[in-house]
Design a protein around this motif. Sequence first.
Motif, mmCIF file in Angstrom:
data_model
loop_
_atom_site.group_PDB
_atom_site.id
_atom_site.type_symbol
_atom_site.label_atom_id
_atom_site.label_comp_id
_atom_site.label_asym_id
_atom_site.label_seq_id
_atom_site.Cartn_x
_atom_site.Cartn_y
_atom_site.Cartn_z
ATOM 1 N N MET A 1 1.105 -1.291 0.365
ATOM 2 C CA MET A 1 -0.036 0.159 -0.545
ATOM 3 C C MET A 1 0.860 1.085 -0.165
ATOM 4 O O MET A 1 1.913 1.551 1.000
ATOM 5 N N ALA A 2 0.592 2.482 -1.373
ATOM 6 C CA ALA A 2 1.308 3.387 -1.191
ATOM 7 C C ALA A 2 1.046 4.226 0.223
ATOM 8 O O ALA A 2 -0.136 3.980 0.584
ATOM 9 N N PHE A 3 1.568 5.479 -0.048
ATOM 10 C CA PHE A 3 1.632 6.484 1.832
ATOM 11 C C PHE A 3 0.178 7.355 0.490
ATOM 12 O O PHE A 3 -0.563 7.056 1.541
ATOM 13 N N LEU A 4 0.234 7.939 -0.315
ATOM 14 C CA LEU A 4 -1.035 8.642 -0.823
ATOM 15 C C LEU A 4 -1.616 7.757 -2.246
ATOM 16 O O LEU A 4 -0.889 7.240 -3.087
ATOM 17 N N GLU A 5 -2.654 6.643 -2.083
ATOM 18 C CA GLU A 5 -2.968 6.289 -2.973
ATOM 19 C C GLU A 5 -4.609 6.543 -3.295
ATOM 20 O O GLU A 5 -5.517 7.055 -2.802
ATOM 21 N N ILE A 6 -4.631 7.159 -4.439
ATOM 22 C CA ILE A 6 -5.861 7.775 -5.458
ATOM 23 C C ILE A 6 -6.324 6.848 -6.155
ATOM 24 O O ILE A 6 -5.720 6.046 -6.637
ATOM 25 N N SER A 7 -8.140 6.425 -6.296
ATOM 26 C CA SER A 7 -8.367 5.159 -6.659
ATOM 27 C C SER A 7 -9.820 5.821 -7.163
ATOM 28 O O SER A 7 -9.886 5.872 -6.194
ATOM 29 N N HIS A 8 -9.669 5.651 -8.432
ATOM 30 C CA HIS A 8 -10.725 6.017 -9.291
ATOM 31 C C HIS A 8 -11.233 7.479 -8.741
ATOM 32 O O HIS A 8 -12.384 7.189 -8.533
ATOM 33 N N LEU A 9 -10.682 8.263 -9.039
ATOM 34 C CA LEU A 9 -10.958 9.933 -8.876
ATOM 35 C C LEU A 9 -11.973 10.319 -9.816
ATOM 36 O O LEU A 9 -10.762 10.462 -10.638
ATOM 37 N N ASP A 10 -12.913 10.242 -9.227
ATOM 38 C CA ASP A 10 -14.025 11.248 -10.486
ATOM 39 C C ASP A 10 -14.512 12.815 -9.950
ATOM 40 O O ASP A 10 -15.058 12.645 -8.544
ATOM 41 N N LYS A 11 -14.177 13.738 -10.490
ATOM 42 C CA LYS A 11 -15.410 15.040 -10.117
ATOM 43 C C LYS A 11 -16.324 15.572 -11.146
ATOM 44 O O LYS A 11 -14.971 16.164 -12.275
ATOM 45 N N SER A 12 -17.205 16.716 -10.827
ATOM 46 C CA SER A 12 -17.515 16.982 -11.784
ATOM 47 C C SER A 12 -18.183 18.135 -11.197
ATOM 48 O O SER A 12 -18.621 17.889 -10.165
ATOM 49 N N ASN B 1 -6.092 7.681 -11.371
ATOM 50 C CA ASN B 1 -5.327 6.552 -10.368
ATOM 51 C C ASN B 1 -3.749 7.111 -10.246
ATOM 52 O O ASN B 1 -3.503 6.923 -11.164
ATOM 53 N N LEU B 2 -3.569 7.377 -8.570
ATOM 54 C CA LEU B 2 -2.101 7.422 -8.421
ATOM 55 C C LEU B 2 -1.755 7.282 -7.659
ATOM 56 O O LEU B 2 -2.558 6.660 -6.178
ATOM 57 N N SER B 3 -0.484 6.204 -7.526
ATOM 58 C CA SER B 3 -0.086 5.421 -5.961
ATOM 59 C C SER B 3 1.368 6.857 -5.711
ATOM 60 O O SER B 3 1.966 6.371 -6.528
ATOM 61 N N VAL B 4 1.137 7.568 -4.529
ATOM 62 C CA VAL B 4 2.233 8.220 -4.174
ATOM 63 C C VAL B 4 3.159 7.531 -3.090
ATOM 64 O O VAL B 4 2.542 7.246 -2.051
ATOM 65 N N GLU B 5 4.580 6.503 -3.347
ATOM 66 C CA GLU B 5 5.234 6.500 -2.802
ATOM 67 C C GLU B 5 5.946 7.353 -1.554
ATOM 68 O O GLU B 5 5.903 8.606 -1.318
ATOM 69 N N GLN B 6 5.707 6.377 -0.324
ATOM 70 C CA GLN B 6 6.249 7.473 1.111
ATOM 71 C C GLN B 6 7.489 7.982 1.062
ATOM 72 O O GLN B 6 8.509 7.613 0.854
ATOM 73 N N GLY B 7 7.931 9.125 1.050
ATOM 74 C CA GLY B 7 8.746 10.260 1.157
ATOM 75 C C GLY B 7 9.312 10.577 -0.899
ATOM 76 O O GLY B 7 10.500 10.879 -1.279
ATOM 77 N N GLU B 8 8.062 9.952 -1.629
ATOM 78 C CA GLU B 8 8.582 10.671 -3.212
ATOM 79 C C GLU B 8 7.840 11.861 -3.423
ATOM 80 O O GLU B 8 7.479 12.375 -2.504
ATOM 81 N N PHE B 9 8.760 12.606 -4.419
ATOM 82 C CA PHE B 9 7.733 13.613 -5.267
ATOM 83 C C PHE B 9 6.990 13.113 -6.360
ATOM 84 O O PHE B 9 8.067 13.615 -7.453
#
Lengths: 260, 352, 289
Positions: B1-12, B23-31
Motif C-alpha cells: 500500500m502506497a502512502f498516498l493512494e488515489i483510486s478511480h477519482l472522479d469530479k464533476s 489513479n495514482l500511488s505515491v510512495e512515502q518520501g516520493e516527489f
Amino acid sequence: MIRIWSWGALIIGMIYFILPLVGMTEFSLSMRRGEYSFDAYAVVLSDSQFQATFSYSVIMALFTIVFGVLLVVPTAYWVRLRMPELRPYVEFITLLPLVIPAIVVVFGYIRLYNTSSWLPMTGTALGTNILLMFGYATLSLPYMYRAVDTGLRAVDVGTLTEAAQSLGASWVTILARIILPNVLAAVLSGAFLTFAIVMGEFTMAALLDRPAFGPYMQLLGANRAYEPSALAVIAFAITWACMGLIQLVTRFTKHTRAQT
Amino acid sequence: MAFLEISHLDKSFGANRVVKDFNLSVEQGEFVSLLGPSGCGKTTVLRMVAGFETPSSGNIAIDGRDVVNLRPNQRNIGMVFQAYALFPNLTVAQNVAFGLKVAGRAKAETAARVTEMLALIGLPDLADRYPFQLSGGQQQRVALARALAVQPHLLLLDEPLSALDAKIRASLRTEIREIQQRLGITTVFVTHDQEEALSMSDRIVVMNGGMADQIGTPFEIYNRPRTRFVAGFVGTLSRFEAVVKDPAKGAVSLGKQTITLDQQIDAAAGARVTLALRPEAAHLGRFNGCDVILPGKIAEVHFMGSVIRIKADVDGQLMSLDTFNRAETPPPRIGTEVEISLAARDFIVLSA
Amino acid sequence: MAGMTSLRRFAPLRWLGMVPFFAFTFLFLILPTLYIVFGAFRTPQGAFTFDNILALNTPSIRSAYWVSIKVSFMSALLGCLIGFAMAAAVTVGRLPRGVRNPLVTFSGVASNFAGVPLAFAFIATIGPAGLITAYLRTEWGINLRLLGFNLLSTKGLILTYLFFQIPLMILIITPALDGLKREWREAAAILGASGFQYWRSVALPILFPSILGTLALLFANAFGAVATAIALTGPSLNIAPILLYAQIRGDVLGSPNLGYALAFGMIVITGLANTVYIWLRARSERWLK
Ligand SMILES: Nc1ncnc2c1ncn2[C@@H]1O[C@H](COP(=O)(O)OP(=O)(O)OP(=O)(O)O)[C@@H](O)[C@H]1O
Ligand SMILES: [Mg+2]
C-alpha cells in the motif's frame, strides 16, 4: 450549518426592512374606512402645496446636479492628470460633509451670508436659492466626487488627453468631448444619487426657509394622519427609481465596454 | 500500500466532468509532479486531496486511512498556494507559527520551531517583517515554512513558482527539492512547466483532459512518451508520417527510404504511423553510430547561446535538430543542402 | 509630454485648475464651519471667551448631548453588527448567488431612504396607531406601550435609524468581505484552524479597519440626523441636533453664541469619533502600506 445561520441573519434582517415598507403602504391605502383606496394619494397629489414644493425641489435638484458636475468633473480630472499630489487633500475635503453635520454647515451659512454680512445672499429669494443649492452641492459632494473619480480611474485619462492634445484639441473640448462622455455613467450615477438626496433633504431647506419638498412633508406629517404615509411611499418610489437608474446606467456601460 | 493512494477519482462541476478516473500511488518520501496544460484538472485533484473539494466518486487514502470524509483541518497536510496566501495581518514569524498556535502548542516549543523553520528556508532575519515587506520569492519560502512547521505527513504545492520571475524560479526549484529530500516528506507538486516537472520530480503524472495520460520517471516520460499528447507536451519533437511495412520487424517506409526500428509496431502493414524524434537525436552531416541518413535543406536557424536549434526541410516536413555551439564553426546558412544523420532506434512510435 | 513640461514651467497655471473647487469648498463648507468654531469662543461683542463652552454645562444640554451620543453609538453599533451579519451571509455564508445583488441594490435604496419619509414609515408601522401595534393589540392582546416600547423615544429612534445604518454598513463592508481571499481561509483550514480560529486570527483583524471606519461614519451619520428625529418625535425630544435646530429657528437658548458652542460641541464629537477611528486604524494597519 453555516447556511442556516446565513439564512437566519438574512431573513431576520429582511423582515425588519420589509415591515415598515408594508406598514407605510398599508397605512397610505387606509384613508377610507373599511376598504383600501387611493384617497390619500389623491389628496396629496391635488394639493397645490405639494405640486409647488415638489417642482421646486425637482428644479433645485437639477441645478444642483449641473453645478455639481461642472465643479467635480474638471476638478477630479485635473487632480488625476496634473495634481496627483493633491489627491489626499481633495479627498479629505470631499469627505468632510460626512463628518460635519449638515445642520452645522447651514447654521454657518445663516450667520455668514445674512443680510448684514459681506455677501448678503439670504437677502433675496434668488440668493437664498443659490445658497441652498450650494448646500445641496456640499451634501452630495462625497458621492459625486467618488463616483466621478472611480469613473476616471477606469479610463486612461493621461493617454486620452495626450491623444486629444496631439490632435490640437483645447481643454474645454477635451473635457466636454473626450472626458465627459467616458465618465458619463459615473456622472449619471452621481447625478441620480444627488437627485435622491435633494428630494428628501429637510434640514437645510427648513432652516433657510425655502418651500422645498422635505419641509412640506414634515409639515404635513405634523398635521395629518394618512397623507404622510402616501408621501413616504412616493419618496420611497423616487429613491428606488434613482437607484434603479444608477444600476441601469452602470450595467449599460459595462455592456458597451465589453463590446469594444 | 502506497502512502498516498488515489483510486478511480472522479469530479464533476455540474455537467462538466473535470477529473476522470484518476489513479495514482505515491510512495512515502516520493516527489510526484502533476503536469498538464491549463484547465486539465491538476488543481482540482490537489484540492480533493487537501479536502477543499469533495470527489464525485473514488477514493483517497493517506497512510492507509480513507480521508474523503475528513475536513481539511483534520488531514494533517501542508499546502502551498500559487498566490502565496500568507496572512497579511501577521508577521513572518506569526505566519509560520499559525498552525502550531491553533494546535495549542506551548509557546517555547512554537518559538523554537519557528526559528528552526526560518533557518531551513534561509530567512532567519525576517521574522518580524510583514508579508508586504517581502519579495515574491521570500513570501513563497515563508509559505513553505508555514506549511512545514506543523510537520505534515504530506505536502501539496500548487504551482508555487509560477508567480515568480525566471531567476528566482530556478533557484527556488532546487531549494524546494533539497528541503523535500532533507525532510523526506511525501510531496505532490502541480505545475504546467515541463522543465520544472522534469528537473524536480521522482515521477511525473502527465494529465490531459482530467485523465492521467502517462505516469513515469522524468527519463521515461521524456524518452518514451506513450501518447501523442505526452510527446507533444513534454519537450520538442519532430514528427514524420510513415507507412508500416512489416510490423513484426519494425520496418517502415519514410519518404523513399525504408528503415527498421528496433521495436515491433502495434499496427497492420500498410497503416500510417507517426514517428517522432527529439531534436538532440539528429545531427548535421555524417555521424558515428547513425544508420539513417536523410537529405534536407536548412529552413530556419535559431541561435540560442550554447545550443543552436536548426529546422530543416526533409521531404516537405520540418524537422528540428539541436547542435552545440562551437566557436570555430559558424551556424549553417538558410537554404544550404545538408545531410542529416540519425539512429533508427531513437524514433518514437506514437500510438494514440 | 510637451504639454506637460510647458505646464510645469508655469506652475501657477496648474493651480488655476483647482481654484473653483477650493474656492467653493472654502466658502461653503470650511468657512461656515470655522465661523461656528470661532463663534463658540467669542462674546457677542467679539471678545475671546470660554464662557459659551462652559455654559453648555447645564443639565438639559448635557443630557441632550448624552442622549445623542447614546442613540448614535447604539444605532451605529447595532447597524454594524447586523449589517455585518447580513453582508457576511451573502458573501461568505454559502447562500445562493442570486440573493447577493438584490440585497446590495436594496441597501443602496434603503441607505438613502432617510429623513422625514422614513419617520412616516415607522410611525405607520409601530407608531401608536401603526400596523404592527394594532395587530399585536387586536390579535394577541399585546400592548407595546404597556411593555415600555414607545416609538417616540430614544429606543424608537435607534430602531428607526437602523433602517439606514444597516444598509450603509452592508454597502461598505461587502466589498471588504469580497477582499478576503479564498486562499487565506483554505490556508488556515489546512493548517488545522477551525472556522472560529480563522475568523478571530485572520479575517476579523483584516476587516477591522473597515469595520471601525464604518462605525465612525455611522456614528456621525446618526449624530447629525435632524430630519428623522424631528419628523418622528417633533421638537420635544431633547437631543443635540434638535436642540440646535430649535436654537437656530428661535434662539431658545437665549444667546446666539451659546448656539455656536452647541454646534461646536457637535463637530468636536463627530470629529473625535473620526480621530479615534483614524488612530485605531493606523495601529491596526501596520501590516498595510
Ligand atoms: N469550483 C468550480 N466550479 C466549476 N468549474 C470549476 C471549478 N473549479 C475548476 N473548475 C473547472 O475545472 C477545470 C479544471 O480546473 P483546474 O483548476 O483543476 O485546472 P488546472 O489544471 O489547475 O489549470 P491551471 O493550470 O490553469 O491552474 C477547468 O475547466 C475549470 O474551469
Ligand atoms: Mg491550477
